[in-house]
Design a protein around this motif. Structure first.
Motif, PDB file in Angstrom:
ATOM      1  N   ALA A   1       0.895  -1.012   0.085  1.00 32.17           N
ATOM      2  CA  ALA A   1      -0.029   0.490   0.471  1.00 32.17           C
ATOM      3  C   ALA A   1       1.182   0.951   0.242  1.00 32.17           C
ATOM      4  CB  ALA A   1      -0.959   0.312   1.412  1.00 32.17           C
ATOM      5  N   LEU A   2       2.218   0.920   0.691  1.00 30.77           N
ATOM      6  CA  LEU A   2       2.694   2.502   0.692  1.00 30.77           C
ATOM      7  C   LEU A   2       3.479   2.697  -1.042  1.00 30.77           C
ATOM      8  CD1 LEU A   2       4.659   2.098   4.495  1.00 30.77           C
ATOM      9  CD2 LEU A   2       2.336   3.562   3.356  1.00 30.77           C
ATOM     10  N   GLY A   3       4.596   1.588  -1.303  1.00 33.37           N
ATOM     11  CA  GLY A   3       4.829   1.781  -1.868  1.00 33.37           C
ATOM     12  C   GLY A   3       3.478   2.256  -3.187  1.00 33.37           C
ATOM     13  N   LYS A   4       2.504   2.037  -3.538  1.00 35.13           N
ATOM     14  CA  LYS A   4       0.970   2.608  -4.472  1.00 35.13           C
ATOM     15  C   LYS A   4       1.113   3.626  -4.277  1.00 35.13           C
ATOM     16  CE  LYS A   4      -0.343  -2.180  -5.469  1.00 35.13           C
ATOM     17  NZ  LYS A   4      -1.702  -2.960  -4.891  1.00 35.13           N
ATOM     18  N   ALA A   5       0.936   3.724  -3.186  1.00 35.22           N
ATOM     19  CA  ALA A   5       0.875   5.128  -2.564  1.00 35.22           C
ATOM     20  C   ALA A   5       2.081   5.815  -3.285  1.00 35.22           C
ATOM     21  CB  ALA A   5       0.689   5.319  -1.019  1.00 35.22           C
ATOM     22  N   VAL A   6       3.804   6.009  -2.847  1.00 37.73           N
ATOM     23  CA  VAL A   6       4.518   7.249  -3.774  1.00 37.73           C
ATOM     24  C   VAL A   6       4.898   6.535  -5.450  1.00 37.73           C
ATOM     25  CG1 VAL A   6       6.803   6.737  -2.957  1.00 37.73           C
ATOM     26  CG2 VAL A   6       5.293   6.664  -0.982  1.00 37.73           C
ATOM     27  N   VAL A   7       4.740   5.936  -5.585  1.00 35.08           N
ATOM     28  CA  VAL A   7       4.819   5.839  -6.924  1.00 35.08           C
ATOM     29  C   VAL A   7       3.528   5.754  -7.731  1.00 35.08           C
ATOM     30  CG1 VAL A   7       7.142   5.382  -6.724  1.00 35.08           C
ATOM     31  CG2 VAL A   7       6.511   3.615  -7.090  1.00 35.08           C
ATOM     32  N   GLY A   8       2.535   5.080  -7.730  1.00 39.37           N
ATOM     33  CA  GLY A   8       1.068   4.750  -7.761  1.00 39.37           C
ATOM     34  C   GLY A   8       0.798   3.883  -8.304  1.00 39.37           C
ATOM     35  N   ALA A   9       0.268   3.135  -8.328  1.00 38.40           N
ATOM     36  CA  ALA A   9      -0.467   2.047  -7.903  1.00 38.40           C
ATOM     37  C   ALA A   9      -0.261   0.852  -9.788  1.00 38.40           C
ATOM     38  CB  ALA A   9      -1.502   1.298  -7.102  1.00 38.40           C
ATOM     39  N   ASN A  10      -1.097   1.767 -10.707  1.00 39.86           N
ATOM     40  CA  ASN A  10      -1.454   1.406 -11.578  1.00 39.86           C
ATOM     41  C   ASN A  10      -0.838   2.853 -13.370  1.00 39.86           C
ATOM     42  OD1 ASN A  10      -2.003  -1.499 -11.592  1.00 39.86           O
ATOM     43  ND2 ASN A  10      -3.393  -1.145 -10.415  1.00 39.86           N
ATOM     44  N   ARG A  11      -0.287   1.775 -14.347  1.00 43.01           N
ATOM     45  CA  ARG A  11      -0.493   3.022 -15.220  1.00 43.01           C
ATOM     46  C   ARG A  11      -1.829   2.937 -15.748  1.00 43.01           C
ATOM     47  NH1 ARG A  11       4.140   2.258 -19.291  1.00 43.01           N
ATOM     48  NH2 ARG A  11       3.619   4.208 -20.057  1.00 43.01           N
TER      49      ARG A  11
END
Length: 207
Positions: free
Chosen positions: A110-120
């Motif tokens: 969840a934190l990684g997705k918040a920092v760099v975005g989950a899906n292009r």
């Protein structure tokens, strides 16, 4: 390094790079910002508003036009509708996501997705998840998960510049202090908590 610059890098700086260059008053800064990828940018948006835009957008450039328009009526800052960070996003991602520590090119928690975005939003086959200037979506549900994860986490004891440099994490010379990342983490915590309370999705772009 895990991040690769897209083919437009030298020839077509994004609107965000151009705006920062204009603010800095330096005629050469467009190129510098474009090559180095100075910023991270987060925009909190109502899911229905984004849905209407995506019905007519076919590319990252198309969506930039909508976000630039939305930004004119939005409040900036960690407690606003959009927040501009810096190149600290790579170091912060490394601290909070085992996938980055393993050298993988996409976030896993969840934190990684918040920092760099989950899906292009507009993926191109055969290209990296982390192409500069490509919009990534953190869905309404993922924003809620991120807010909970931020509120129960800390990066205070995770700062290890030697290990990070060994892992090819991007550091700028003035970002080698733990308080820089604690500050960024705190701002994203406030930003995602507010977005979650409003039922928003978040758009992320790395510039």
């Amino acid at each position: 390094m895990a991040v690769t610059a897209g083919p437009r890098c030298v020839h077509q700086p994004s609107a965000l790079s151009r705006r920062w260059a204009s603010r800095a008053g330096h005629p050469c800064l467009n190129l510098v910002l474009c090559i180095m990828g100075i910023l991270s940018y987060y925009f909190s948006v109502r899911p229905e508003r984004l849905g209407r835009a995506l019905q007519v957008c076919e590319s990252d450039d198309d969506l930039w036009k909508y976000v630039n328009e939305w930004e004119q009526q939005a409040k900036g800052g960690p407690e606003g509708d959009y927040y501009s960070g810096s190149k600290q996003w790579d170091g912060l991602w490394w601290m909070v996501d085992p996938a980055r520590q393993r050298g993988e090119g996409a976030p896993s928690n969840a934190l990684g997705k918040a920092v760099v975005g989950a899906n292009r939003l507009f993926p191109n086959p055969g290209t990296s998840h982390l192409i500069y200037w490509s919009w990534r979506l953190v869905s309404q549900e993922e924003v809620g998960e991120a807010a909970a994860a931020f509120s129960s986490s800390s990066v205070r004891d995770r700062f290890d510049p030697v290990a990070a440099l060994t892992a090819d994490v991007y550091f700028q010379f003035f970002q080698l202090r733990p308080e820089d990342y604690e500050h960024y983490f705190d701002h994203l915590t406030r930003f995602y908590n507010l977005a979650a309370s409003r039922g928003r999705a978040v758009l992320v772009v790395l510039d």
